[in-house]
Enzyme design. Structure first.
Site, PDB file in Angstrom:
ATOM      1  CB  ALA A  66      -0.729   0.035   1.199  1.00  0.00           C
ATOM      2  N   GLY A 111       0.538  -5.082   0.881  1.00  0.00           N
ATOM      3  CA  GLY A 111      -0.603  -5.268  -0.087  1.00  0.00           C
ATOM      4  C   GLY A 111      -0.595  -5.496  -1.431  1.00  0.00           C
ATOM      5  CD  GLU A 114      -2.472  -7.711   2.734  1.00  0.00           C
ATOM      6  OE1 GLU A 114      -2.226  -6.432   2.534  1.00  0.00           O
ATOM      7  OE2 GLU A 114      -2.954  -7.917   4.029  1.00  0.00           O
ATOM      8  CD  GLU A 134       1.484  -5.652   5.644  1.00  0.00           C
ATOM      9  OE1 GLU A 134       2.416  -6.495   5.764  1.00  0.00           O
ATOM     10  OE2 GLU A 134       0.657  -5.491   4.598  1.00  0.00           O
TER      11      GLU A 134
END
Ligand code: DAK
Length: 256
Positions: A66, A111, A114, A134
């Site tokens: 992200a 992300g 993911e 993270e």
């Protein structure tokens, strides 16, 4: 559709390219919105869609996570909403009706890892690296990573990767079951196409129902065995199954 996500299609295969190479394709709000729009509706403009490849622009990254620079100014509530929207987007991908393959051409972090895990299959180039860093940012994965990583690699490896925030290379990712194949970067797309060549010769309704039935295993609100037998019954009376069975008996190729 904004230009942070590019769509191209050829003979029923759409390629969805995350296109922020200067930021290693980090997912910002525009990227997530564009992914959501396309997997919810935009795909309908592709004639005869039978498969999707998700990949990243440039030489270095699939998606490096992200967009960290966009985290500031979020409240607990708005942060939760962003996470929920991302999760919903990835659910659209996970439950998509045609096979979705992540062609992982470089860093797949946070992300990005993911996103790859939400796809039905993952092919990695030998240069790819995977990780959920993270915890290094004082966060946990927010787009389904804590759920999908143990599904793919088991609890022990999922704990190790998530709690250390470390990376694994493509070879190791294949060894632990995170990716289906690890290939030279020049072969990344051709390996995806080789898989699609097989899936495209099968019944599209059966393919779509097989995706739903396998996903049912991972949905605690659904009885997967019930999903399987009721879907099996539905398929048995479908035109597609009639054609598949007739083709077998008549010793010809099925015309799906
Ligand atoms: N976000 C924003 N920019 C990024 C980025 C990222 N995730 N990753 C790389 N970039 C940018 C860099 O800042 C740099 O930009 P400039 O400085 O040139 O402007 C450019 O991409 C090139 O990166 P590097 O210069 O760092 O390239 P290196 O080859 O030296 O290093 C690297 C590559 C991938 C090891 C490094 O860039 C890196 O560690 N990147 C960050 C990896 C990471 O920690 N990703 C985030 C994981 S956490 C949330 C929901 C979900 C999440 C968060 C919040 N909410 C609901 C709010 C999920 C979070 C994550 O994904």
């Amino acid at each position: 559709m904004n230009d942070t996500v590019l769509i191209a299609s050829n003979e029923g295969i759409a390629t969805v390219t995350i296109n922020r190479p200067k930021a290693l394709n980090a997912i910002n709000a525009d990227v997530m919105q564009a992914l959501n729009d396309w997997f919810a509706k935009g795909y309908q403009s592709v004639d005869g869609l039978r498969g999707v490849i998700i990949t990243g622009s440039g030489e270095k990254a699939f998606v490096a996570g992200a967009d960290i620079k966009g985290f500031t100014n979020l409240t607990a509530e708005s942060g939760g909403q962003v996470s929920k929207f991302g999760q919903n987007t990835y659910f659209l991908i996970e439950n998509f009706h045609v096979p979705v393959i992540a062609a992982v051409n470089g860093f797949a972090l946070g992300g990005g890892c993911e996103l790859a895990m939400a796809c039905h299959m993952r092919i990695a180039s030998t240069e790819a690296k995977f990780g959920l860093p993270e915890v290094s940012l004082g966060l946990i994965p927010g787009y389904g990573g804590t759920q999908r990583l143990p599904q793919l690699v088991g609890k022990a490896k999922a704990m190790e990767l998530t709690l250390t925030g470390g990376m694994v290379n493509a070879e190791e990712a294949q060894k632990i079951g995170l990716v289906n194949y690890c290939v030279e970067k020049e072969e990344l797309i051709s390996r995806c196409m080789a898989i699609f060549k097989k899936t495209m010769s099968k019944g599209p309704l059966a393919i779509s129902k097989a995706i739903s039935a396998i996903n049912a295993y991972y949905n605690i609100e659904v009885d997967g065995y019930k999903t399987e037998y009721s879907t099996f019954g539905e398929l048995l009376i479908s035109e597609e199954c009639k054609e598949g069975v007739s083709a077998f008996i008549e010793k010809r190729k099925a015309n799906f």
